[in-house]
Enzyme design. Sequence first.
Site, PDB file in Angstrom:
ATOM      1  N   CYS A 187      18.209  14.376  -0.633  1.00 52.46           N
ATOM      2  CA  CYS A 187      18.178  13.898  -1.937  1.00 52.46           C
ATOM      3  C   CYS A 187      17.945  14.842  -2.896  1.00 52.46           C
ATOM      4  O   CYS A 187      17.076  15.371  -3.053  1.00 52.46           O
ATOM      5  CB  CYS A 187      17.174  12.756  -1.880  1.00 52.46           C
ATOM      6  SG  CYS A 187      16.745  11.930  -3.700  1.00 52.46           S
ATOM      7  N   CYS A 237      11.043  13.138  -7.996  1.00 56.02           N
ATOM      8  CA  CYS A 237      10.592  12.011  -7.855  1.00 56.02           C
ATOM      9  C   CYS A 237       8.972  11.645  -7.296  1.00 56.02           C
ATOM     10  O   CYS A 237       8.398  11.183  -7.922  1.00 56.02           O
ATOM     11  CB  CYS A 237      11.681  11.143  -7.021  1.00 56.02           C
ATOM     12  SG  CYS A 237      11.241   9.465  -6.573  1.00 56.02           S
ATOM     13  N   CYS A 264      19.113   6.051  -4.742  1.00 53.84           N
ATOM     14  CA  CYS A 264      17.949   6.299  -3.854  1.00 53.84           C
ATOM     15  C   CYS A 264      18.204   5.983  -2.298  1.00 53.84           C
ATOM     16  O   CYS A 264      18.656   4.849  -1.782  1.00 53.84           O
ATOM     17  CB  CYS A 264      17.016   5.451  -4.256  1.00 53.84           C
ATOM     18  SG  CYS A 264      15.150   5.308  -3.055  1.00 53.84           S
ATOM     19  N   GLN A 313       8.018  -8.251   4.194  1.00 54.74           N
ATOM     20  CA  GLN A 313       8.250  -6.853   4.952  1.00 54.74           C
ATOM     21  C   GLN A 313       9.484  -6.031   4.279  1.00 54.74           C
ATOM     22  O   GLN A 313      10.391  -6.314   4.474  1.00 54.74           O
ATOM     23  CB  GLN A 313       7.899  -6.684   6.506  1.00 54.74           C
ATOM     24  CG  GLN A 313       6.444  -7.149   6.903  1.00 54.74           C
ATOM     25  CD  GLN A 313       5.691  -5.992   6.788  1.00 54.74           C
ATOM     26  OE1 GLN A 313       5.777  -5.089   5.936  1.00 54.74           O
ATOM     27  NE2 GLN A 313       4.329  -6.280   7.105  1.00 54.74           N
ATOM     28  N   TYR A 356      -4.348 -13.819   5.972  1.00 51.79           N
ATOM     29  CA  TYR A 356      -3.699 -13.155   5.019  1.00 51.79           C
ATOM     30  C   TYR A 356      -1.950 -13.396   5.477  1.00 51.79           C
ATOM     31  O   TYR A 356      -1.201 -12.587   5.694  1.00 51.79           O
ATOM     32  CB  TYR A 356      -3.681 -11.570   4.981  1.00 51.79           C
ATOM     33  CG  TYR A 356      -5.046 -11.098   5.083  1.00 51.79           C
ATOM     34  CD1 TYR A 356      -5.681 -10.679   3.714  1.00 51.79           C
ATOM     35  CD2 TYR A 356      -5.531 -10.567   6.016  1.00 51.79           C
ATOM     36  CE1 TYR A 356      -6.940 -10.202   3.664  1.00 51.79           C
ATOM     37  CE2 TYR A 356      -7.169 -10.096   6.082  1.00 51.79           C
ATOM     38  CZ  TYR A 356      -7.754  -9.972   4.983  1.00 51.79           C
ATOM     39  OH  TYR A 356      -8.830  -9.334   4.762  1.00 51.79           O
ATOM     40  N   GLU A 410      -3.931 -18.340   3.531  1.00 52.12           N
ATOM     41  CA  GLU A 410      -3.464 -17.240   2.610  1.00 52.12           C
ATOM     42  C   GLU A 410      -3.824 -17.689   0.985  1.00 52.12           C
ATOM     43  O   GLU A 410      -3.905 -19.024   0.689  1.00 52.12           O
ATOM     44  CB  GLU A 410      -1.989 -17.210   2.317  1.00 52.12           C
ATOM     45  CG  GLU A 410      -1.420 -16.496   1.230  1.00 52.12           C
ATOM     46  CD  GLU A 410      -1.724 -15.304   1.203  1.00 52.12           C
ATOM     47  OE1 GLU A 410      -1.859 -14.862   0.051  1.00 52.12           O
ATOM     48  OE2 GLU A 410      -1.485 -14.466   2.151  1.00 52.12           O
ATOM     49  N   ASP A 435      -3.372  -8.977   8.881  1.00 48.64           N
ATOM     50  CA  ASP A 435      -2.641  -7.893   8.286  1.00 48.64           C
ATOM     51  C   ASP A 435      -3.022  -7.974   6.502  1.00 48.64           C
ATOM     52  O   ASP A 435      -2.270  -8.484   5.784  1.00 48.64           O
ATOM     53  CB  ASP A 435      -0.894  -8.411   8.467  1.00 48.64           C
ATOM     54  CG  ASP A 435      -0.146  -7.645   7.854  1.00 48.64           C
ATOM     55  OD1 ASP A 435      -0.438  -6.362   7.297  1.00 48.64           O
ATOM     56  OD2 ASP A 435       1.097  -7.823   7.813  1.00 48.64           O
ATOM     57  N   CYS A 442      -1.309  -1.311   7.057  1.00 46.45           N
ATOM     58  CA  CYS A 442      -0.323  -0.501   6.607  1.00 46.45           C
ATOM     59  C   CYS A 442      -1.332   0.615   5.884  1.00 46.45           C
ATOM     60  O   CYS A 442      -0.615   1.664   5.130  1.00 46.45           O
ATOM     61  CB  CYS A 442       0.358  -1.171   5.525  1.00 46.45           C
ATOM     62  SG  CYS A 442      -0.882  -1.789   4.171  1.00 46.45           S
TER      63      CYS A 442
END
Length: 494
Positions: free
Chosen positions: A119, A125, A202, A326, A355, A376, A424, A451
């Site tokens: 890139c 960036c 991108c 996701q 979640y 949730e 999650d 994550c």
Amino acid sequence: MNKNKKNRNKPGNKHNHSNKTYGEKRSGQTTKKNEKSQGKPTKTNKRHGNKQSVTAEVTCSSLTQEGKGIVQWKGKQLEVEHLLPGEIAEITVSTNGQHVHSKVKRIIKTSDDRTKPPCVYYYECGGCQLQHMNNQAQERFKQDTIDQLMKPFGKPEPILTMDNPYDYRNKSHITFGLNKDRQIIGGLYAQNSHQLISMDRCLIHDPKADEIWNTIKDMMKSFKIQPYNEDTGRGFLRHVLVKVGKVSGEIMVVLVVASTIFKGSNNFVKALRKAHPEITTILMNVNNRKTSMVLGDQEKVLFGKGTITDTLCGMKFEISAKSFYQINPVQTEKLYAKAIEMAQLTGRETVIDAYCGIGTIGLIASQKAGKVIGVELNKDAVRDAIRNSKRNGVKNARFHQGDSGEFMMEMAARGEKADVVIMDPPRSGSDEAFLSSVVKLKPKRIVYVSCNPVTQVRDLKYLVQNGYDVKGLQPVDMFPQTVHVECVALIDLK
């Protein structure tokens, strides 16, 4: 940000490798070589008030969890971007009081792990942090990161990587502005700044999404649409959000604007659809607040049904502009398959999907569970989850709007049981109130999808201290070219 160059207008980046200068030499700086590679500085090059700048020759010893090279200079440990272990480099070190900033000026000895970033915007960036590493080095870096973090709990499995680590993002958003010549540009903000970088591609975005926003940028002039200026509050178009159904091929375009009045909207939509007939829905989202949030509360469908659908693990999901879905569906299928495998479902279990969002993992788990309960806080996401449940003909899943921790505490108070909790949480991890509710409910098994392994480690320590054992750890590379890595943990009641 990433691979396969596509019609780039911009010249090659100034940052090159292997004995070449990184960026332009500042006025008054010398490139005189330092005595040793232990970080001893040469003479001071420039002084601006209290700010001093020196050059130093250093050797990189290892990497931080953010992928920065660690070097020693004047008894201090510095973190230098884009430097790899074993490399010898000349760096510039700027000091301003207690603050020290360093950056690569010239690489003297190059690592075999180094590659030329595909890139051209990579060094400007900052959205990707690892493009200067080859794929094998990226895999090793992420595996080492997880191995070190998870040491207290055992040895993680080998990381699940991606065959084609580019073009994977099914959601992209681009900001518009004016350059110094008052020409409309589109692109991404440089990391930790409000400096808009003009780009046309991108390499981790879906290529079709980049084609669409480039068309919109070209249309703005003829439709007399001005980009929004956050400083002055003037202008109309703030962002364009594009969501792509990787399996269905359906495409959503969201025009994030600063006003409810969109003159010529019908003609704009017709022109955009003529250029891109593959677009299945177009929305206008009104965000007139001074905020860094992309989407506002007010929404209007300009074309189509206002949502798209996509298939994940054999199930269809409806995705709205505000839905969390996701980002990398190819790796998500690997992640969810591992999570369901770890849950060890036999068809009799009661599973709580905490979640739960729009219900993805809970509905996939429902195929092997006795009963699924999704919880949730976001009421729009719960509405989407219920719709997705009906769409897939799922009869054994129920979704509730509310706080997952409070919901489980109420279940425990009523004497109700859950066999498995799948969690999650966001990057911040879970709080103690939620974790204590899990402990109170006493499921036999917890599957923790994270994550952010740093906060996951904190939460695992709490669970281990309160009667659970970590039985399995599986890292997944969900975001190639970046430092981010996901990890699934299997936690059993002792």
